[in-house]
Scaffold this motif. Structure first.
Motif, PDB file in Angstrom:
ATOM      1  N   ASN A 157      20.931  -6.074  15.395  1.00  0.00           N
ATOM      2  CA  ASN A 157      22.204  -6.533  14.819  1.00  0.00           C
ATOM      3  C   ASN A 157      22.202  -8.015  14.459  1.00  0.00           C
ATOM      4  O   ASN A 157      23.224  -8.538  14.020  1.00  0.00           O
ATOM      5  N   ASN A 158      21.083  -8.701  14.672  1.00  0.00           N
ATOM      6  CA  ASN A 158      20.953 -10.114  14.308  1.00  0.00           C
ATOM      7  C   ASN A 158      22.024 -11.016  14.925  1.00  0.00           C
ATOM      8  O   ASN A 158      22.631 -11.836  14.226  1.00  0.00           O
ATOM      9  N   PRO A 159      22.263 -10.923  16.221  1.00  0.00           N
ATOM     10  CA  PRO A 159      23.302 -11.773  16.814  1.00  0.00           C
ATOM     11  C   PRO A 159      22.881 -13.233  16.833  1.00  0.00           C
ATOM     12  O   PRO A 159      21.686 -13.559  16.765  1.00  0.00           O
ATOM     13  N   TRP A 160      23.881 -14.108  16.920  1.00  0.00           N
ATOM     14  CA  TRP A 160      23.595 -15.518  17.161  1.00  0.00           C
ATOM     15  C   TRP A 160      23.205 -15.617  18.626  1.00  0.00           C
ATOM     16  O   TRP A 160      23.893 -15.112  19.504  1.00  0.00           O
ATOM     17  N   ILE A 161      22.074 -16.257  18.914  1.00  0.00           N
ATOM     18  CA  ILE A 161      21.587 -16.360  20.285  1.00  0.00           C
ATOM     19  C   ILE A 161      22.034 -17.698  20.853  1.00  0.00           C
ATOM     20  O   ILE A 161      21.661 -18.757  20.351  1.00  0.00           O
ATOM     21  N   HIS A 162      22.852 -17.623  21.897  1.00  0.00           N
ATOM     22  CA  HIS A 162      23.347 -18.825  22.570  1.00  0.00           C
ATOM     23  C   HIS A 162      22.413 -19.105  23.740  1.00  0.00           C
ATOM     24  O   HIS A 162      22.522 -18.479  24.791  1.00  0.00           O
ATOM     25  N   GLN A 163      21.494 -20.046  23.540  1.00  0.00           N
ATOM     26  CA  GLN A 163      20.518 -20.354  24.566  1.00  0.00           C
ATOM     27  C   GLN A 163      21.074 -21.377  25.544  1.00  0.00           C
ATOM     28  O   GLN A 163      21.927 -22.186  25.185  1.00  0.00           O
ATOM     29  N   PRO A 164      20.604 -21.361  26.791  1.00  0.00           N
ATOM     30  CA  PRO A 164      21.229 -22.203  27.817  1.00  0.00           C
ATOM     31  C   PRO A 164      21.152 -23.696  27.553  1.00  0.00           C
ATOM     32  O   PRO A 164      22.026 -24.442  27.990  1.00  0.00           O
ATOM     33  N   PHE A 165      20.150 -24.135  26.818  1.00  0.00           N
ATOM     34  CA  PHE A 165      20.021 -25.578  26.569  1.00  0.00           C
ATOM     35  C   PHE A 165      20.935 -26.066  25.468  1.00  0.00           C
ATOM     36  O   PHE A 165      21.026 -27.264  25.222  1.00  0.00           O
ATOM     37  N   GLU A 166      21.642 -25.176  24.785  1.00  0.00           N
ATOM     38  CA  GLU A 166      22.531 -25.601  23.697  1.00  0.00           C
ATOM     39  C   GLU A 166      23.697 -26.456  24.179  1.00  0.00           C
ATOM     40  O   GLU A 166      24.300 -27.171  23.387  1.00  0.00           O
ATOM     41  N   ASP A 167      24.015 -26.401  25.474  1.00  0.00           N
ATOM     42  CA  ASP A 167      25.059 -27.284  26.014  1.00  0.00           C
ATOM     43  C   ASP A 167      24.727 -28.747  25.730  1.00  0.00           C
ATOM     44  O   ASP A 167      25.608 -29.578  25.582  1.00  0.00           O
TER      45      ASP A 167
END
Length: 181
Positions: free
Chosen positions: A151-161
């Motif tokens: 589904n090609n989701p946006w991946i919210h990775q932990p370092f994005e904070d």
């Protein structure tokens, strides 16, 4: 720190999940019996993946900086820039290489970097690729990946904070307990 529940459009990843995926990816590569001389990771997203895997496999780590997600706070892909030089911990880029990144999204970056490396480093004998996530709309498929995301989701990775954190905000952030565990 807990993360929101994932949906078809958003995949939320905690630090623990992120590290387990890197370990699973390393195991897939190991079980394939691919013997490589060095890892090249794509900065910025692939740096942590490359670092951990180079430690596990005890091979030199090369870092190639690329950038294409600069528009709209890093959410829209623009023109791809590939650094002129690779930084590598020992030796030179030759032999069998494992190219790693965090994901293959459209595949544009991955394919261009793959072609670039083979052109610029003719002493590369073989190159395979490994990522944590492969999105459904990708035009290329890496040799190894952990999760296929149709589904090609946006991946919210932990370092994005850290993308929106600035030095003057650190004291408040630490006081609120927002620093990674």
């Amino acid at each position: 720190m807990s993360v929101p529940p994932s949906t078809d459009t958003d995949l939320w990843v905690s630090w623990n999940e992120y590290h387990r995926l890197i370990e699973k990816l390393a195991l897939k590569v190991y079980e394939s019996k691919y013997q490589f001389d060095a890892i090249v990771c794509l900065a910025r997203g692939g740096v942590r993946v490359g670092d951990v895997m180079s430690r596990i496999f005890d091979v030199p780590l090369g870092i190639l900086a690329t950038s294409s997600y600069r528009e709209a706070a890093g959410t829209v892909q623009g023109q791809l820039d590939i650094a002129q030089f690779i930084t590598i911990t020992r030796g030179s880029l030759e032999g069998r290489i494992l190219l790693v990144d965090d994901m293959v999204d459209t595949g544009l970056t991955f394919q261009k970097v793959y072609d670039h490396l083979l052109k610029e480093f003719p002493v590369i004998e073989e190159m395979r690729s490994a990522v944590l996530w492969l999105k459904g709309h990708a035009t290329v498929e890496p040799d190894y990946y952990c999760q296929f995301l149709p589904n090609n989701p946006w991946i919210h990775q932990p370092f994005e904070d850290y993308d929106s954190l600035r030095p003057h905000q650190l004291e408040s952030w630490i006081r609120k307990g927002r620093v990674a565990e």
